[in-house]
Write a protein that holds these residues in place. Structure first.
Motif, PDB file in Angstrom:
ATOM      1  N   LEU A 337     -26.584 -18.107  41.878  1.00  0.00           N
ATOM      2  CA  LEU A 337     -25.093 -18.235  42.130  1.00  0.00           C
ATOM      3  C   LEU A 337     -24.218 -18.076  40.755  1.00  0.00           C
ATOM      4  CD1 LEU A 337     -25.316 -21.043  44.736  1.00  0.00           C
ATOM      5  CD2 LEU A 337     -25.505 -18.897  45.180  1.00  0.00           C
ATOM      6  N   ILE A 338     -23.021 -17.785  40.755  1.00  0.00           N
ATOM      7  CA  ILE A 338     -22.111 -17.715  39.659  1.00  0.00           C
ATOM      8  C   ILE A 338     -20.709 -18.132  40.150  1.00  0.00           C
ATOM      9  CG2 ILE A 338     -21.578 -15.228  39.886  1.00  0.00           C
ATOM     10  CD1 ILE A 338     -21.890 -15.360  36.610  1.00  0.00           C
ATOM     11  N   GLY A 339     -20.149 -19.182  39.342  1.00  0.00           N
ATOM     12  CA  GLY A 339     -18.794 -19.372  39.323  1.00  0.00           C
ATOM     13  C   GLY A 339     -17.833 -18.881  38.220  1.00  0.00           C
ATOM     14  N   VAL A 340     -16.581 -18.602  38.109  1.00  0.00           N
ATOM     15  CA  VAL A 340     -15.781 -18.148  37.120  1.00  0.00           C
ATOM     16  C   VAL A 340     -14.396 -18.944  37.159  1.00  0.00           C
ATOM     17  CG1 VAL A 340     -14.485 -16.311  36.151  1.00  0.00           C
ATOM     18  CG2 VAL A 340     -16.823 -15.774  36.992  1.00  0.00           C
ATOM     19  N   PHE A 341     -14.034 -19.442  36.078  1.00  0.00           N
ATOM     20  CA  PHE A 341     -12.859 -19.880  35.661  1.00  0.00           C
ATOM     21  C   PHE A 341     -12.251 -19.966  34.194  1.00  0.00           C
ATOM     22  CE2 PHE A 341     -15.858 -23.021  34.103  1.00  0.00           C
ATOM     23  CZ  PHE A 341     -15.199 -23.784  32.981  1.00  0.00           C
ATOM     24  N   GLY A 342     -11.090 -20.186  33.927  1.00  0.00           N
ATOM     25  CA  GLY A 342     -10.680 -19.847  32.511  1.00  0.00           C
ATOM     26  C   GLY A 342      -9.184 -20.247  32.455  1.00  0.00           C
ATOM     27  N   SER A 343      -8.682 -20.082  31.325  1.00  0.00           N
ATOM     28  CA  SER A 343      -7.200 -20.319  31.061  1.00  0.00           C
ATOM     29  C   SER A 343      -6.560 -19.166  30.148  1.00  0.00           C
ATOM     30  CB  SER A 343      -7.010 -21.835  30.546  1.00  0.00           C
ATOM     31  OG  SER A 343      -7.756 -21.581  29.182  1.00  0.00           O
ATOM     32  N   TYR A 344      -5.389 -19.225  30.192  1.00  0.00           N
ATOM     33  CA  TYR A 344      -4.552 -18.222  29.317  1.00  0.00           C
ATOM     34  C   TYR A 344      -3.389 -18.800  28.834  1.00  0.00           C
ATOM     35  CZ  TYR A 344      -1.736 -16.739  33.000  1.00  0.00           C
ATOM     36  OH  TYR A 344      -0.653 -16.589  34.238  1.00  0.00           O
ATOM     37  N   SER A 345      -2.542 -18.219  27.824  1.00  0.00           N
ATOM     38  CA  SER A 345      -1.266 -18.756  27.591  1.00  0.00           C
ATOM     39  C   SER A 345      -0.264 -17.534  28.029  1.00  0.00           C
ATOM     40  CB  SER A 345      -1.167 -19.065  26.017  1.00  0.00           C
ATOM     41  OG  SER A 345      -2.043 -20.243  25.851  1.00  0.00           O
ATOM     42  N   TRP A 346       0.033 -16.541  27.041  1.00  0.00           N
ATOM     43  CA  TRP A 346       1.053 -15.388  27.499  1.00  0.00           C
ATOM     44  C   TRP A 346       0.447 -14.441  28.137  1.00  0.00           C
ATOM     45  CZ3 TRP A 346      -1.152 -16.125  22.752  1.00  0.00           C
ATOM     46  CH2 TRP A 346      -1.603 -15.107  22.108  1.00  0.00           C
ATOM     47  N   SER A 347      -0.683 -14.066  27.997  1.00  0.00           N
ATOM     48  CA  SER A 347      -1.369 -12.995  28.808  1.00  0.00           C
ATOM     49  C   SER A 347      -2.797 -13.326  29.108  1.00  0.00           C
ATOM     50  CB  SER A 347      -1.249 -11.621  27.972  1.00  0.00           C
ATOM     51  OG  SER A 347      -1.739 -10.405  28.624  1.00  0.00           O
ATOM     52  N   GLY A 348      -3.392 -12.907  30.352  1.00  0.00           N
ATOM     53  CA  GLY A 348      -4.648 -13.295  30.976  1.00  0.00           C
ATOM     54  C   GLY A 348      -5.675 -12.222  30.173  1.00  0.00           C
ATOM     55  N   GLY A 349      -6.828 -12.385  30.840  1.00  0.00           N
ATOM     56  CA  GLY A 349      -8.046 -11.176  30.475  1.00  0.00           C
ATOM     57  C   GLY A 349      -9.276 -11.579  30.497  1.00  0.00           C
ATOM     58  N   ALA A 350      -9.503 -12.962  30.223  1.00  0.00           N
ATOM     59  CA  ALA A 350     -10.757 -13.556  29.916  1.00  0.00           C
ATOM     60  C   ALA A 350     -11.352 -13.757  31.486  1.00  0.00           C
ATOM     61  CB  ALA A 350     -10.944 -14.990  29.338  1.00  0.00           C
ATOM     62  N   VAL A 351     -10.504 -14.339  32.329  1.00  0.00           N
ATOM     63  CA  VAL A 351     -11.304 -14.516  33.865  1.00  0.00           C
ATOM     64  C   VAL A 351     -11.595 -13.075  34.377  1.00  0.00           C
ATOM     65  CG1 VAL A 351     -10.636 -15.259  36.038  1.00  0.00           C
ATOM     66  CG2 VAL A 351     -10.474 -16.732  34.231  1.00  0.00           C
ATOM     67  N   LYS A 352     -10.489 -12.145  33.966  1.00  0.00           N
ATOM     68  CA  LYS A 352     -10.699 -10.788  34.749  1.00  0.00           C
ATOM     69  C   LYS A 352     -12.099 -10.223  34.059  1.00  0.00           C
ATOM     70  CE  LYS A 352      -8.843  -6.247  34.634  1.00  0.00           C
ATOM     71  NZ  LYS A 352      -7.970  -5.176  34.142  1.00  0.00           N
ATOM     72  N   SER A 353     -12.490 -10.477  32.998  1.00  0.00           N
ATOM     73  CA  SER A 353     -13.552  -9.889  32.276  1.00  0.00           C
ATOM     74  C   SER A 353     -14.754 -10.662  32.918  1.00  0.00           C
ATOM     75  CB  SER A 353     -13.493 -10.134  30.961  1.00  0.00           C
ATOM     76  OG  SER A 353     -12.760  -9.110  30.474  1.00  0.00           O
ATOM     77  N   LEU A 354     -14.783 -12.003  33.156  1.00  0.00           N
ATOM     78  CA  LEU A 354     -15.797 -12.745  33.456  1.00  0.00           C
ATOM     79  C   LEU A 354     -16.146 -12.309  35.056  1.00  0.00           C
ATOM     80  CD1 LEU A 354     -15.035 -16.282  32.132  1.00  0.00           C
ATOM     81  CD2 LEU A 354     -17.055 -14.771  31.590  1.00  0.00           C
ATOM     82  N   LYS A 355     -14.991 -11.944  35.736  1.00  0.00           N
ATOM     83  CA  LYS A 355     -15.218 -11.771  37.217  1.00  0.00           C
ATOM     84  C   LYS A 355     -15.918 -10.680  37.338  1.00  0.00           C
ATOM     85  CE  LYS A 355     -12.838 -11.199  41.730  1.00  0.00           C
ATOM     86  NZ  LYS A 355     -11.690 -11.260  42.218  1.00  0.00           N
ATOM     87  N   GLU A 356     -15.605  -9.419  36.394  1.00  0.00           N
ATOM     88  CA  GLU A 356     -16.122  -8.106  36.611  1.00  0.00           C
ATOM     89  C   GLU A 356     -17.599  -8.167  36.072  1.00  0.00           C
ATOM     90  OE1 GLU A 356     -13.828  -5.872  33.774  1.00  0.00           O
ATOM     91  OE2 GLU A 356     -11.977  -5.529  35.204  1.00  0.00           O
TER      92      GLU A 356
END
Length: 399
Positions: A337-356
């Motif tokens: 099983l896998i879960g994904v979370f994260g944070s950003y300041s002015w622009s995202g990207g990390a969570v999108k990459s983790l989800k992909e």
């Protein structure tokens, strides 16, 4: 009296060495407790050396070999695996014993030429063929991609001993003890799993094939080229390799986060607390900036669920988290099983990459995917708790 080599039975000697100097195995994996390079000598009507050691340890190795073999000549050098931490001393052995014949399969012989320019005194062995040493005989079984294409093992029928090359090996120097009944197995269990998950794990399907191929053999002792020799309970290490290579997991959650200023770390703590309140006991949190990914991968290999969290860094994952994700991608882990979370300041990207990454791999992605702007607000915290509960419910359903 043999002072340095170890007489294992009436015909077999251990002439391996310890390496407590190398910091990184393959210049990647930390060796806080060192590693052993195991080599074995059969003394029968004919003599056979089974694998050599890394060239940096050749002096200790040849001292042990000379002690064990005495004034006998060396008839054969069997090469089960060509990786240089096991083949690195071949040229030295040829200088000491010019008449030695090197035994390997077709692919081994190709590598001997490519690595060391060796083209003479070679004996090509095929799958199922044997090498007659007089009162002892070695039968060979090819095990391709466990974990190189030329990899093979050999079986000595009289003592029912399997010489298994990198298979069934583990990290950790052998501190005065070489057998499984002499050591603290709790320590070696952890280091053996770390070795498996990082070195062999990608080739788990090949491991399963090899295990089935070798299953008809009556194995009383397993002699790998790293880690302890399994003479008291060889079935234990075979059982562990079967478990790991078939992706059998235990109930538990590994939470890994990459955080610059603590906001993503706080999100990880919220998830962990909710998992605990939901009755999950095996929970481990790793800061990917502090713990080498080889240790994290080993724990992920053990437990059913992994939750990855990253702050955004230049519109993508935090670089150290990206390193972990690349390691996970390379090793093609299944049944998680896998879960994904994260944070950003002015622009995202990390969570999108983790989800992909989660969607591209052989994982079951558990919703919700949680992304907080700057810091987790009340609504984000509720989503994090929901993620934890959904994972806990999945785990408990398998009890």
């Amino acid at each position: 009296m043999k002072l340095l080599s170890v007489k294992m039975n009436d015909f077999l000697y251990y002439v391996g060495v310890n390496d407590r100097d190398t910091h990184l195995f393959e210049n990647i994996w930390p060796l806080e407790n060192g590693v052993s390079y195991n080599s074995y000598l059969i003394v029968a009507e004919k003599t056979a050396l089974l694998d050599t050691v890394k060239i940096t340890k050749v002096s200790d190795f040849t001292t042990k070999l000379r002690e064990a073999i005495g004034d006998r000549d060396l008839d054969y050098l069997v090469v089960h695996h060509m990786e240089p931490d096991h083949s690195g001393s071949i040229e030295t052995i040829r200088e000491l014993y010019p008449n030695v014949k090197i035994v390997g399969n077709k692919k081994t012989i190709e590598f001997l030429n490519e690595f060391y320019g060796i083209t003479d005194n070679l004996v090509e062995i095929k799958d199922g063929e044997s090498l007659d040493l007089g009162s002892r005989k070695l039968t060979f079984y090819t095990t391709p991609m466990v974990h190189w294409p030329e990899s093979m093992v050999s079986y000595e029928e009289y003592s029912k001993t399997l010489f298994s090359q990198d298979a069934f090996g583990g990290f950790g120097a052998l501190d005065g003890t070489i057998f499984d009944d002499e050591i603290n197995l709790d320590f070696y269990h952890s280091e053996t799993r770390r070795y498996y998950s990082n070195i062999v794990g990608k080739f788990s399907k090949s491991v399963q094939f090899a295990l089935k191929k070798l299953s008809p053999l009556d194995i009383k002792m397993v002699c790998p080229v790293h880690g302890p020799i399994w003479r008291a309970n060889p079935g234990k290490i075979i059982e562990l390799y079967d478990k790991w290579s078939s992706y059998q997991v235990e109930e538990g959650v590994i939470i890994c986060y990459g955080s610059m200023y603590g906001n993503t770390q706080t999100m990880a703590e919220v998830i962990a607390r909710e998992l605990a309140e939901q009755g999950i006991k095996n929970i481990k949190i790793f800061d990917v900036s502090k713990t080498h990914h080889s240790y994290i991968l080993s724990e992920i290999w053990k437990y059913k669920a992994v939750i990855l969290g990253s702050c955004t860094y230049n519109n993508d994952m935090f670089p150290v988290m990206s390193n972990l994700v690349n390691t996970l991608r390379m090793n093609k882990i299944e049944n998680h099983l896998i879960g994904v979370f994260g944070s950003y300041s002015w622009s995202g990207g990390a969570v999108k990459s983790l989800k992909e990454f989660a969607e591209d791999g052989k994982y079951e992605l558990i919703e919700p995917v949680v992304e907080a702007k700057c810091t987790a607000k009340e609504a984000d915290i509720e989503e994090l708790k929901k993620l934890a509960k959904n994972i806990a419910d999945k785990l408990k359903a398998d009890r």
